[in-house]
Design a protein around this motif. Sequence first.
Motif, PDB file in Angstrom:
ATOM      1  N   ALA A 183      17.553   4.458  44.731  1.00 53.52           N
ATOM      2  CA  ALA A 183      18.774   5.099  45.226  1.00 53.52           C
ATOM      3  C   ALA A 183      18.601   6.617  45.290  1.00 53.52           C
ATOM      4  CB  ALA A 183      19.950   4.731  44.322  1.00 53.52           C
ATOM      5  N   ARG A 184      18.023   7.204  44.250  1.00 54.84           N
ATOM      6  CA  ARG A 184      17.846   8.658  44.215  1.00 54.84           C
ATOM      7  C   ARG A 184      16.839   9.130  45.271  1.00 54.84           C
ATOM      8  NH1 ARG A 184      19.456  11.354  39.305  1.00 54.84           N
ATOM      9  NH2 ARG A 184      20.537   9.915  37.916  1.00 54.84           N
ATOM     10  N   ALA A 185      15.833   8.292  45.526  1.00 53.74           N
ATOM     11  CA  ALA A 185      14.812   8.657  46.508  1.00 53.74           C
ATOM     12  C   ALA A 185      15.259   8.357  47.937  1.00 53.74           C
ATOM     13  CB  ALA A 185      13.523   7.900  46.214  1.00 53.74           C
ATOM     14  N   LYS A 186      16.435   7.719  48.074  1.00 54.80           N
ATOM     15  CA  LYS A 186      16.902   7.256  49.394  1.00 54.80           C
ATOM     16  C   LYS A 186      15.791   6.455  50.088  1.00 54.80           C
ATOM     17  CE  LYS A 186      20.144  11.095  49.951  1.00 54.80           C
ATOM     18  NZ  LYS A 186      21.247  10.281  49.411  1.00 54.80           N
ATOM     19  N   TYR A 187      15.188   5.597  49.312  1.00 57.20           N
ATOM     20  CA  TYR A 187      14.060   4.786  49.773  1.00 57.20           C
ATOM     21  C   TYR A 187      14.495   3.918  50.949  1.00 57.20           C
ATOM     22  CZ  TYR A 187      10.019   1.633  49.342  1.00 57.20           C
ATOM     23  OH  TYR A 187       8.885   0.904  49.568  1.00 57.20           O
ATOM     24  N   PRO A 188      13.754   3.945  52.063  1.00 57.75           N
ATOM     25  CA  PRO A 188      14.201   3.242  53.266  1.00 57.75           C
ATOM     26  C   PRO A 188      13.708   1.792  53.344  1.00 57.75           C
ATOM     27  CG  PRO A 188      12.303   4.583  53.795  1.00 57.75           C
ATOM     28  CD  PRO A 188      12.584   4.809  52.324  1.00 57.75           C
ATOM     29  N   GLY A 211      17.178  -4.128  31.048  1.00 60.59           N
ATOM     30  CA  GLY A 211      17.573  -2.731  31.181  1.00 60.59           C
ATOM     31  C   GLY A 211      16.772  -1.969  32.212  1.00 60.59           C
ATOM     32  N   LEU A 212      15.514  -2.291  32.351  1.00 60.79           N
ATOM     33  CA  LEU A 212      14.647  -1.587  33.286  1.00 60.79           C
ATOM     34  C   LEU A 212      15.059  -1.824  34.731  1.00 60.79           C
ATOM     35  CD1 LEU A 212      12.254   0.293  33.361  1.00 60.79           C
ATOM     36  CD2 LEU A 212      10.725  -1.677  33.189  1.00 60.79           C
ATOM     37  N   TYR A 213      15.740  -2.935  34.999  1.00 56.03           N
ATOM     38  CA  TYR A 213      16.165  -3.217  36.375  1.00 56.03           C
ATOM     39  C   TYR A 213      17.079  -2.115  36.902  1.00 56.03           C
ATOM     40  CZ  TYR A 213      18.839  -4.957  40.276  1.00 56.03           C
ATOM     41  OH  TYR A 213      19.454  -5.044  41.499  1.00 56.03           O
ATOM     42  N   ALA A 214      18.069  -1.722  36.110  1.00 53.89           N
ATOM     43  CA  ALA A 214      19.013  -0.687  36.558  1.00 53.89           C
ATOM     44  C   ALA A 214      18.288   0.622  36.838  1.00 53.89           C
ATOM     45  CB  ALA A 214      20.109  -0.481  35.521  1.00 53.89           C
ATOM     46  N   ASP A 215      17.300   0.952  36.013  1.00 50.71           N
ATOM     47  CA  ASP A 215      16.543   2.184  36.223  1.00 50.71           C
ATOM     48  C   ASP A 215      15.719   2.118  37.505  1.00 50.71           C
ATOM     49  OD1 ASP A 215      17.523   3.365  33.922  1.00 50.71           O
ATOM     50  OD2 ASP A 215      15.856   2.713  32.670  1.00 50.71           O
ATOM     51  N   LEU A 216      15.088   0.982  37.755  1.00 47.05           N
ATOM     52  CA  LEU A 216      14.281   0.842  38.969  1.00 47.05           C
ATOM     53  C   LEU A 216      15.160   0.918  40.218  1.00 47.05           C
ATOM     54  CD1 LEU A 216      11.831  -1.963  37.809  1.00 47.05           C
ATOM     55  CD2 LEU A 216      11.283   0.448  38.203  1.00 47.05           C
ATOM     56  N   GLU A 247       8.263   5.643  30.536  1.00 53.02           N
ATOM     57  CA  GLU A 247       8.326   7.033  30.087  1.00 53.02           C
ATOM     58  C   GLU A 247       7.695   7.994  31.082  1.00 53.02           C
ATOM     59  OE1 GLU A 247       6.815   9.800  26.298  1.00 53.02           O
ATOM     60  OE2 GLU A 247       6.746   7.617  26.183  1.00 53.02           O
ATOM     61  N   ASN A 248       6.590   7.588  31.707  1.00 52.56           N
ATOM     62  CA  ASN A 248       5.822   8.511  32.542  1.00 52.56           C
ATOM     63  C   ASN A 248       6.094   8.378  34.042  1.00 52.56           C
ATOM     64  OD1 ASN A 248       3.629   9.954  30.704  1.00 52.56           O
ATOM     65  ND2 ASN A 248       3.894   7.864  29.952  1.00 52.56           N
ATOM     66  N   TRP A 249       6.623   7.260  34.484  1.00 51.54           N
ATOM     67  CA  TRP A 249       6.895   7.075  35.909  1.00 51.54           C
ATOM     68  C   TRP A 249       8.396   6.945  36.197  1.00 51.54           C
ATOM     69  CZ3 TRP A 249       3.028   3.304  38.780  1.00 51.54           C
ATOM     70  CH2 TRP A 249       1.747   3.852  38.729  1.00 51.54           C
ATOM     71  N   VAL A 250       9.057   6.046  35.474  1.00 49.21           N
ATOM     72  CA  VAL A 250      10.445   5.723  35.808  1.00 49.21           C
ATOM     73  C   VAL A 250      11.401   6.861  35.428  1.00 49.21           C
ATOM     74  CG1 VAL A 250      12.350   4.105  35.476  1.00 49.21           C
ATOM     75  CG2 VAL A 250       9.988   3.255  35.569  1.00 49.21           C
ATOM     76  N   LEU A 251      11.376   7.260  34.169  1.00 52.29           N
ATOM     77  CA  LEU A 251      12.341   8.267  33.723  1.00 52.29           C
ATOM     78  C   LEU A 251      12.208   9.604  34.449  1.00 52.29           C
ATOM     79  CD1 LEU A 251      12.531   7.515  29.885  1.00 52.29           C
ATOM     80  CD2 LEU A 251      14.006   6.719  31.747  1.00 52.29           C
ATOM     81  N   PRO A 252      10.983  10.103  34.697  1.00 51.99           N
ATOM     82  CA  PRO A 252      10.890  11.353  35.470  1.00 51.99           C
ATOM     83  C   PRO A 252      11.468  11.217  36.890  1.00 51.99           C
ATOM     84  CG  PRO A 252       8.844  10.959  34.312  1.00 51.99           C
ATOM     85  CD  PRO A 252       9.664   9.704  34.163  1.00 51.99           C
ATOM     86  N   ALA A 253      11.433  10.031  37.446  1.00 47.13           N
ATOM     87  CA  ALA A 253      11.949   9.837  38.802  1.00 47.13           C
ATOM     88  C   ALA A 253      13.471   9.830  38.857  1.00 47.13           C
ATOM     89  CB  ALA A 253      11.420   8.525  39.387  1.00 47.13           C
ATOM     90  N   ILE A 254      14.122   9.597  37.718  1.00 47.36           N
ATOM     91  CA  ILE A 254      15.587   9.584  37.700  1.00 47.36           C
ATOM     92  C   ILE A 254      16.151  10.704  36.843  1.00 47.36           C
ATOM     93  CG2 ILE A 254      15.726   7.109  38.157  1.00 47.36           C
ATOM     94  CD1 ILE A 254      16.210   6.613  35.224  1.00 47.36           C
ATOM     95  N   ALA A 255      15.264  11.585  36.371  1.00 42.08           N
ATOM     96  CA  ALA A 255      15.729  12.687  35.523  1.00 42.08           C
ATOM     97  C   ALA A 255      16.617  13.628  36.339  1.00 42.08           C
ATOM     98  CB  ALA A 255      14.537  13.452  34.958  1.00 42.08           C
ATOM     99  N   ALA A 300       3.103   5.229  44.601  1.00 43.01           N
ATOM    100  CA  ALA A 300       2.835   6.194  45.671  1.00 43.01           C
ATOM    101  C   ALA A 300       3.200   7.603  45.213  1.00 43.01           C
ATOM    102  CB  ALA A 300       3.625   5.818  46.918  1.00 43.01           C
ATOM    103  N   ARG A 301       4.269   7.706  44.444  1.00 48.52           N
ATOM    104  CA  ARG A 301       4.710   9.003  43.924  1.00 48.52           C
ATOM    105  C   ARG A 301       3.683   9.574  42.940  1.00 48.52           C
ATOM    106  NH1 ARG A 301       8.347  10.763  39.666  1.00 48.52           N
ATOM    107  NH2 ARG A 301       9.732  12.422  40.376  1.00 48.52           N
ATOM    108  N   ALA A 302       3.063   8.691  42.162  1.00 46.75           N
ATOM    109  CA  ALA A 302       2.103   9.132  41.157  1.00 46.75           C
ATOM    110  C   ALA A 302       0.770   9.541  41.758  1.00 46.75           C
ATOM    111  CB  ALA A 302       1.880   8.021  40.133  1.00 46.75           C
ATOM    112  N   PHE A 303       0.367   8.855  42.844  1.00 48.13           N
ATOM    113  CA  PHE A 303      -0.989   9.061  43.352  1.00 48.13           C
ATOM    114  C   PHE A 303      -1.053   9.575  44.785  1.00 48.13           C
ATOM    115  CE2 PHE A 303      -1.408   5.305  40.416  1.00 48.13           C
ATOM    116  CZ  PHE A 303      -1.919   6.034  39.361  1.00 48.13           C
ATOM    117  N   GLY A 304       0.050   9.584  45.474  1.00 51.09           N
ATOM    118  CA  GLY A 304       0.017   9.948  46.883  1.00 51.09           C
ATOM    119  C   GLY A 304       0.078  11.442  47.104  1.00 51.09           C
ATOM    120  N   GLY A 305      -0.210  11.809  48.333  1.00 54.62           N
ATOM    121  CA  GLY A 305      -0.086  13.196  48.753  1.00 54.62           C
ATOM    122  C   GLY A 305       0.434  13.228  50.174  1.00 54.62           C
ATOM    123  N   THR A 306       0.942  14.340  50.607  1.00 53.16           N
ATOM    124  CA  THR A 306       1.495  14.460  51.942  1.00 53.16           C
ATOM    125  C   THR A 306       0.437  14.164  52.991  1.00 53.16           C
ATOM    126  OG1 THR A 306       3.031  16.164  51.161  1.00 53.16           O
ATOM    127  CG2 THR A 306       2.722  15.949  53.542  1.00 53.16           C
TER     128      THR A 306
END
Length: 266
Positions: A39-44, A29-34, A258-266, A96-102
């Motif tokens: 897809a939502r981030a338009k990751y290149p 199930g986690l595969y579809a979420d990842l 709960e803390n990384w994946v779901l907030p990224a697709i909420a 990178a989303r959890a720890f990165g900055g611009t």
Amino acid sequence: MAKDPRATFTIRTVDQLTIEGEKSFRHVGLYADLKDVLARAKYPFRVLPEASEGRLDRALLLNLTFWSADSGGDILTRDEIDADVVCHAAWHHLAARAFGGTGEKPSVDSLFLGEAIASAFDVYLVGRLLGHSPDASFLETQVPAMADATDAAGMSEEDFEAMLQSIADDPDRAFEDLRQLLVDATTKLFACRTAEEGYAALTSFDGHRFAALLHRYELSNWVLYARAYAGNQGDDARVRTVDKTLRAHEASLDWLTENWVLPAIA
């Protein structure tokens, strides 16, 4: 004006790629979420120029050398990607989303944690597929590679088979055990300045259930990359807090979901 060398790559998002082996991952199930995270981030993702189409050797070299040098994803030989690589890229993006900055260079700790999570997830997938999709193409590449690594480390075939069975019996535990080992080993190796120190660091893990797999993960590349590109080379409190939380959690993948994946697709 000098031509931007990055212009030679074709940029693709995950929905523009053919995903190989995806059918085998349907029960994960986690595969579809990842995949949805990317897809939502338009990751290149970057595809090699037409002149280098099919040059797997070139793509591998570039991926090993520049695995987190900028915001681009894995370099592909054509408009195709394996399902497990989708997961690997998603975990890198989430770290990178959890720890990165611009404009901020990643810390050593964040590089090691992100790569440890992405790499350990492969073992989780091995465990899940062994029980549900034993004919998956992913297993046809991963299991022999694991066998080669353990054989080089002196592990018997019987012990390797027992290791595979333990991974299949509890993929979640296998993920967390390997994640911890990869974080601890790379952190120790990064602090070493001589071969003698490095040897002592490696042998300190000889009692770990996955010690024979360490060579599988190109740890020298992790360490050298971190020395070349990382920003903060001291303790990163944010990363250490997450690492401690994962170690204490009964199911660390649940926490990450709960803390990384779901907030990224909420």
